[in-house]
Design an enzyme around this catalytic site. Structure first.
Site, PDB file in Angstrom:
ATOM      1  CB  SER A  15      42.241  52.180   3.716  1.00 30.18           C
ATOM      2  OG  SER A  15      41.607  50.983   3.313  1.00 30.18           O
ATOM      3  CB  THR A  62      35.659  53.282   4.155  1.00 31.11           C
ATOM      4  OG1 THR A  62      35.700  53.275   5.584  1.00 31.11           O
ATOM      5  CG2 THR A  62      36.699  54.230   3.598  1.00 31.11           C
ATOM      6  CE  LYS A  66      31.389  51.611   5.693  1.00 31.73           C
ATOM      7  NZ  LYS A  66      31.402  50.690   6.856  1.00 31.73           N
ATOM      8  CB  ALA A 129      21.136  53.209  17.841  1.00 34.16           C
ATOM      9  N   GLY A 131      25.467  54.042  12.356  1.00 33.64           N
ATOM     10  CA  GLY A 131      25.714  53.286  11.140  1.00 33.64           C
ATOM     11  C   GLY A 131      26.365  51.945  11.376  1.00 33.64           C
ATOM     12  CB  VAL A 155      15.687  55.252  24.460  1.00 34.20           C
ATOM     13  CG1 VAL A 155      14.909  53.944  24.309  1.00 34.20           C
ATOM     14  CG2 VAL A 155      16.462  55.242  25.755  1.00 34.20           C
ATOM     15  NE  ARG A 157      20.631  57.933  16.005  1.00 37.97           N
ATOM     16  CZ  ARG A 157      21.856  58.022  15.521  1.00 37.97           C
ATOM     17  NH1 ARG A 157      22.817  58.588  16.232  1.00 37.97           N
ATOM     18  NH2 ARG A 157      22.156  57.523  14.338  1.00 37.97           N
TER      19      ARG A 157
END
Length: 276
Positions: A15, A62, A66, A129, A131, A155, A157
């Site tokens: 990070s 992170t 999340k 589609a 997170g 599709v 999602r």
């Protein structure tokens, strides 16, 4: 004693958040320390509660926590509510926690402020589609764009995201194989497959003349989607370093009430990136 902040994730050693927030603190004269916490998937809530019980003021969250942070927050901003994920936790009175998601505003601010992209009236294609896509949905729809198409291998999602976004703007769902004849001013890559260097199978001509490409990922070498953009005539092909810094700046502002200048920090990370 300096105020305590941290980022929690697993893995976490990679990070860049500590150096970003340390640079913000130096620039703005804020007395704080910012550390990394290697989160335990079996005790995320406990680790968060203990951090704040020790006097912690704010926590970035992170992968893979999340969604757990969203569930843990006692109150959430609208953009976090829609995202279904929280990357910024703040301590409120009575040991309550406020959850926010700064990813989308980080993306929009990077494109508009750092690169000069004009969202007003733009046709935008969002690839993925999951997170990452859900986290930027609300700020994108509120940026002034004319049309947002979410394309995904599955599709259904993408259709779930259009339902969430419909109250805020014009949004449609497509499969990757349903984009023939479409043209977009901006294509944003947010699929998990990008971590494996895979580019979605979108038509070669779906980027409008003068269009831009943007990858939410970044690395020490150009991502596969950055290379796709360059090979397909993108006027600009941009990675997610600026988004990383801008979303951090939004967190910093929510905690400290001071908005840092992000340009020197982006330049610092770019210099480190080029030096590897």
């Amino acid at each position: 004693m300096p105020d305590q902040y941290a980022v929690i994730g697993n893995p976490i050693a990679h990070s860049k958040s500590p150096q970003i927030h340390a640079a913000f603190a130096r620039e703005t004269g804020q007395d704080l320390v910012y550390e990394r916490i290697l989160g335990d998937p079996g005790d995320f809530a406990g680790e968060v509660r203990r951090f704040f019980a020790r006097g912690g003021r704010g926590l970035n969250v992170t992968v893979p926590f999340k969604e757990a942070a969203w569930a843990l927050a006692d109150e959430r901003t609208q953009r976090a509510e829609i995202a279904g994920a929280v990357n910024t936790l703040s301590r409120l009175e009575g040991d309550r926690l406020r959850g926010d998601n700064t990813d989308g505003v980080g993306l929009v601010r990077d494109l508009a402020s750092n690169h000069g992209f004009r969202f007003q009236g733009a046709r935008v294609l969002l690839l993925g589609a999951g997170g990452a896509a859900r986290g930027v949905l609300n700020p994108l729809l509120e940026s002034g764009i004319d049309r947002l198409v979410i394309a995904n291998r599955t599709v259904s999602r993408a259709e779930q995201l259009t339902g969430l976004g419909a109250p805020f703007g014009h949004v449609e769902a497509r499969g990757f194989d349903q984009l023939d004849g479409e043209r977009f001013d901006l294509i944003i890559h947010g699929t998990a497959a990008g971590l494996s260097g895979v580019v979605p199978a979108i038509p070669d001509d779906c980027l409008a003349p003068g269009g831009w490409t943007y990858d939410m990922l970044y690395g020490d070498t150009p991502t596969a989607f950055l290379l796709w953009g360059r090979d397909h005539g993108a006027a600009r092909a941009i990675d997610g370093i600026g988004m990383l810094v801008e979303q951090a700046a939004e967190s910093f502002w929510s905690w400290r009430g001071v908005r840092p200048d992000t340009a020197p920090v982006i330049a610092m990370l770019r210099h480190a990136q080029a030096g590897r």
